[in-house]
Design a protein around this motif. Structure first.
Motif, PDB file in Angstrom:
ATOM      1  N   SER A  98     -34.404  -6.429 -12.643  1.00  0.00           N
ATOM      2  CA  SER A  98     -34.353  -4.997 -12.954  1.00  0.00           C
ATOM      3  C   SER A  98     -32.934  -4.569 -13.329  1.00  0.00           C
ATOM      4  O   SER A  98     -32.744  -3.693 -14.170  1.00  0.00           O
ATOM      5  CB  SER A  98     -34.892  -4.159 -11.806  1.00  0.00           C
ATOM      6  OG  SER A  98     -34.095  -4.268 -10.668  1.00  0.00           O
ATOM      7  N   SER A  99     -31.944  -5.223 -12.754  1.00  0.00           N
ATOM      8  CA  SER A  99     -30.557  -4.922 -13.103  1.00  0.00           C
ATOM      9  C   SER A  99     -30.240  -5.336 -14.540  1.00  0.00           C
ATOM     10  O   SER A  99     -29.601  -4.588 -15.281  1.00  0.00           O
ATOM     11  CB  SER A  99     -29.608  -5.621 -12.132  1.00  0.00           C
ATOM     12  OG  SER A  99     -28.279  -5.352 -12.470  1.00  0.00           O
ATOM     13  N   PHE A 100     -30.691  -6.519 -14.940  1.00  0.00           N
ATOM     14  CA  PHE A 100     -30.478  -6.988 -16.309  1.00  0.00           C
ATOM     15  C   PHE A 100     -31.070  -6.022 -17.321  1.00  0.00           C
ATOM     16  O   PHE A 100     -30.396  -5.584 -18.258  1.00  0.00           O
ATOM     17  CB  PHE A 100     -31.139  -8.365 -16.515  1.00  0.00           C
ATOM     18  CG  PHE A 100     -30.238  -9.530 -16.267  1.00  0.00           C
ATOM     19  CD1 PHE A 100     -29.554 -10.122 -17.304  1.00  0.00           C
ATOM     20  CD2 PHE A 100     -30.103 -10.052 -14.999  1.00  0.00           C
ATOM     21  CE1 PHE A 100     -28.734 -11.213 -17.082  1.00  0.00           C
ATOM     22  CE2 PHE A 100     -29.298 -11.140 -14.760  1.00  0.00           C
ATOM     23  CZ  PHE A 100     -28.600 -11.723 -15.806  1.00  0.00           C
ATOM     24  N   VAL A 101     -32.340  -5.696 -17.133  1.00  0.00           N
ATOM     25  CA  VAL A 101     -33.035  -4.834 -18.084  1.00  0.00           C
ATOM     26  C   VAL A 101     -32.440  -3.429 -18.072  1.00  0.00           C
ATOM     27  O   VAL A 101     -32.202  -2.828 -19.131  1.00  0.00           O
ATOM     28  CB  VAL A 101     -34.550  -4.800 -17.783  1.00  0.00           C
ATOM     29  CG1 VAL A 101     -35.265  -3.792 -18.660  1.00  0.00           C
ATOM     30  CG2 VAL A 101     -35.142  -6.192 -17.968  1.00  0.00           C
ATOM     31  N   SER A 102     -32.149  -2.906 -16.892  1.00  0.00           N
ATOM     32  CA  SER A 102     -31.562  -1.569 -16.784  1.00  0.00           C
ATOM     33  C   SER A 102     -30.183  -1.515 -17.427  1.00  0.00           C
ATOM     34  O   SER A 102     -29.829  -0.527 -18.074  1.00  0.00           O
ATOM     35  CB  SER A 102     -31.447  -1.143 -15.324  1.00  0.00           C
ATOM     36  OG  SER A 102     -32.707  -1.106 -14.730  1.00  0.00           O
ATOM     37  N   SER A 103     -29.402  -2.563 -17.261  1.00  0.00           N
ATOM     38  CA  SER A 103     -28.072  -2.606 -17.878  1.00  0.00           C
ATOM     39  C   SER A 103     -28.174  -2.532 -19.396  1.00  0.00           C
ATOM     40  O   SER A 103     -27.399  -1.822 -20.044  1.00  0.00           O
ATOM     41  CB  SER A 103     -27.336  -3.884 -17.485  1.00  0.00           C
ATOM     42  OG  SER A 103     -27.036  -3.895 -16.126  1.00  0.00           O
ATOM     43  N   ALA A 104     -29.125  -3.246 -19.942  1.00  0.00           N
ATOM     44  CA  ALA A 104     -29.302  -3.220 -21.396  1.00  0.00           C
ATOM     45  C   ALA A 104     -29.727  -1.827 -21.862  1.00  0.00           C
ATOM     46  O   ALA A 104     -29.176  -1.295 -22.835  1.00  0.00           O
ATOM     47  CB  ALA A 104     -30.335  -4.250 -21.819  1.00  0.00           C
ATOM     48  N   LEU A 105     -30.683  -1.230 -21.167  1.00  0.00           N
ATOM     49  CA  LEU A 105     -31.176   0.091 -21.573  1.00  0.00           C
ATOM     50  C   LEU A 105     -30.121   1.181 -21.391  1.00  0.00           C
ATOM     51  O   LEU A 105     -29.913   2.009 -22.276  1.00  0.00           O
ATOM     52  CB  LEU A 105     -32.440   0.441 -20.791  1.00  0.00           C
ATOM     53  CG  LEU A 105     -33.653  -0.440 -21.078  1.00  0.00           C
ATOM     54  CD1 LEU A 105     -34.805  -0.079 -20.151  1.00  0.00           C
ATOM     55  CD2 LEU A 105     -34.075  -0.336 -22.516  1.00  0.00           C
ATOM     56  N   LEU A 106     -29.440   1.164 -20.245  1.00  0.00           N
ATOM     57  CA  LEU A 106     -28.408   2.179 -20.010  1.00  0.00           C
ATOM     58  C   LEU A 106     -27.208   1.986 -20.933  1.00  0.00           C
ATOM     59  O   LEU A 106     -26.599   2.961 -21.381  1.00  0.00           O
ATOM     60  CB  LEU A 106     -27.971   2.161 -18.545  1.00  0.00           C
ATOM     61  CG  LEU A 106     -29.016   2.644 -17.542  1.00  0.00           C
ATOM     62  CD1 LEU A 106     -28.524   2.453 -16.111  1.00  0.00           C
ATOM     63  CD2 LEU A 106     -29.385   4.095 -17.790  1.00  0.00           C
ATOM     64  N   GLY A 107     -26.871   0.744 -21.225  1.00  0.00           N
ATOM     65  CA  GLY A 107     -25.784   0.480 -22.174  1.00  0.00           C
ATOM     66  C   GLY A 107     -26.108   1.028 -23.552  1.00  0.00           C
ATOM     67  O   GLY A 107     -25.254   1.585 -24.228  1.00  0.00           O
TER      68      GLY A 107
ATOM     69  N   SER B 295     -28.274  -8.528 -28.489  1.00  0.00           N
ATOM     70  CA  SER B 295     -28.789  -9.383 -29.546  1.00  0.00           C
ATOM     71  C   SER B 295     -30.113 -10.015 -29.135  1.00  0.00           C
ATOM     72  O   SER B 295     -30.492 -10.024 -27.961  1.00  0.00           O
ATOM     73  CB  SER B 295     -27.774 -10.480 -29.861  1.00  0.00           C
ATOM     74  OG  SER B 295     -27.664 -11.373 -28.766  1.00  0.00           O
ATOM     75  N   PHE B 296     -30.775 -10.552 -30.125  1.00  0.00           N
ATOM     76  CA  PHE B 296     -32.019 -11.274 -29.864  1.00  0.00           C
ATOM     77  C   PHE B 296     -31.753 -12.441 -28.918  1.00  0.00           C
ATOM     78  O   PHE B 296     -32.561 -12.730 -28.041  1.00  0.00           O
ATOM     79  CB  PHE B 296     -32.618 -11.776 -31.185  1.00  0.00           C
ATOM     80  CG  PHE B 296     -33.836 -12.626 -30.995  1.00  0.00           C
ATOM     81  CD1 PHE B 296     -35.046 -12.055 -30.634  1.00  0.00           C
ATOM     82  CD2 PHE B 296     -33.761 -13.998 -31.164  1.00  0.00           C
ATOM     83  CE1 PHE B 296     -36.170 -12.844 -30.442  1.00  0.00           C
ATOM     84  CE2 PHE B 296     -34.879 -14.790 -30.972  1.00  0.00           C
ATOM     85  CZ  PHE B 296     -36.085 -14.213 -30.618  1.00  0.00           C
ATOM     86  N   LEU B 297     -30.624 -13.084 -29.085  1.00  0.00           N
ATOM     87  CA  LEU B 297     -30.266 -14.212 -28.234  1.00  0.00           C
ATOM     88  C   LEU B 297     -30.117 -13.769 -26.770  1.00  0.00           C
ATOM     89  O   LEU B 297     -30.494 -14.491 -25.855  1.00  0.00           O
ATOM     90  CB  LEU B 297     -28.976 -14.864 -28.739  1.00  0.00           C
ATOM     91  CG  LEU B 297     -28.597 -16.197 -28.139  1.00  0.00           C
ATOM     92  CD1 LEU B 297     -29.690 -17.227 -28.382  1.00  0.00           C
ATOM     93  CD2 LEU B 297     -27.287 -16.690 -28.736  1.00  0.00           C
ATOM     94  N   TRP B 298     -29.556 -12.563 -26.545  1.00  0.00           N
ATOM     95  CA  TRP B 298     -29.421 -12.029 -25.183  1.00  0.00           C
ATOM     96  C   TRP B 298     -30.793 -11.850 -24.555  1.00  0.00           C
ATOM     97  O   TRP B 298     -31.022 -12.239 -23.408  1.00  0.00           O
ATOM     98  CB  TRP B 298     -28.676 -10.697 -25.223  1.00  0.00           C
ATOM     99  CG  TRP B 298     -28.334 -10.159 -23.870  1.00  0.00           C
ATOM    100  CD1 TRP B 298     -27.196 -10.374 -23.173  1.00  0.00           C
ATOM    101  CD2 TRP B 298     -29.152  -9.316 -23.044  1.00  0.00           C
ATOM    102  NE1 TRP B 298     -27.254  -9.711 -21.959  1.00  0.00           N
ATOM    103  CE2 TRP B 298     -28.447  -9.060 -21.857  1.00  0.00           C
ATOM    104  CE3 TRP B 298     -30.411  -8.758 -23.195  1.00  0.00           C
ATOM    105  CZ2 TRP B 298     -28.947  -8.268 -20.844  1.00  0.00           C
ATOM    106  CZ3 TRP B 298     -30.923  -7.964 -22.181  1.00  0.00           C
ATOM    107  CH2 TRP B 298     -30.185  -7.733 -21.015  1.00  0.00           C
TER     108      TRP B 298
END
Length: 132
Positions: free
Chosen positions: A76-85, A94-97
């Motif tokens: 949840s931290s990974f996904v939230s970091s991407a969305l909040l960023g 990136s797609f690779l991320w």
């Protein structure tokens, strides 16, 4: 495993990402002249990170498995970091991320899939001891 039991683990990851956003906001050049706003961001970051630890401890208690609580919190931290960023700083992943995240999550799912709660393991061990 009941999804309701995983709630604190999900929230812990989301709050961890929010704490990172607050920390990053406090260092932005835009608010450099507004010392009060910077102090508020830092204080909120500390409060949110304290709440992260509280939620994570609750997740450890409710899940019955330290691995499961850790996996759900990190996911949840990974996904939230991407969305909040993306929302706050217009960052793109990136797609690779995302492919890397999918790989990590798949591996963690395989690890957790066969794991039994600690209480079950203790009961099975004590039953084996009785039959020996």
């Amino acid at each position: 495993m009941n999804w309701k039991q995983l709630g604190p683990a999900y929230l812990s990851g989301i709050c961890g990402a929010a704490g990172s956003v607050l920390g990053k906001l406090s260092g932005l050049p835009i608010i450099e002249d507004y010392i009060i706003l910077r102090i508020v961001c830092v204080i909120l970051m500390v409060v949110v990170n304290t709440y992260v630890l509280t939620l994570f401890m609750r997740a450890l208690h409710q899940c019955g498995s330290t691995l499961l609580a850790t996996v759900v919190t990190n996911a949840s931290s990974f996904v939230s970091s991407a969305l909040l960023g993306y929302l706050f700083f217009d960052e793109t992943s990136s797609f690779l991320w995302w492919l890397g995240l999918l790989s990590i999550m798949s591996g963690l799912f395989l690890i957790v899939r066969d794991q039994k709660p600690e209480n079950e393991n203790k009961m099975m061990t004590s039953e084996k001891d009785k039959h020996s």
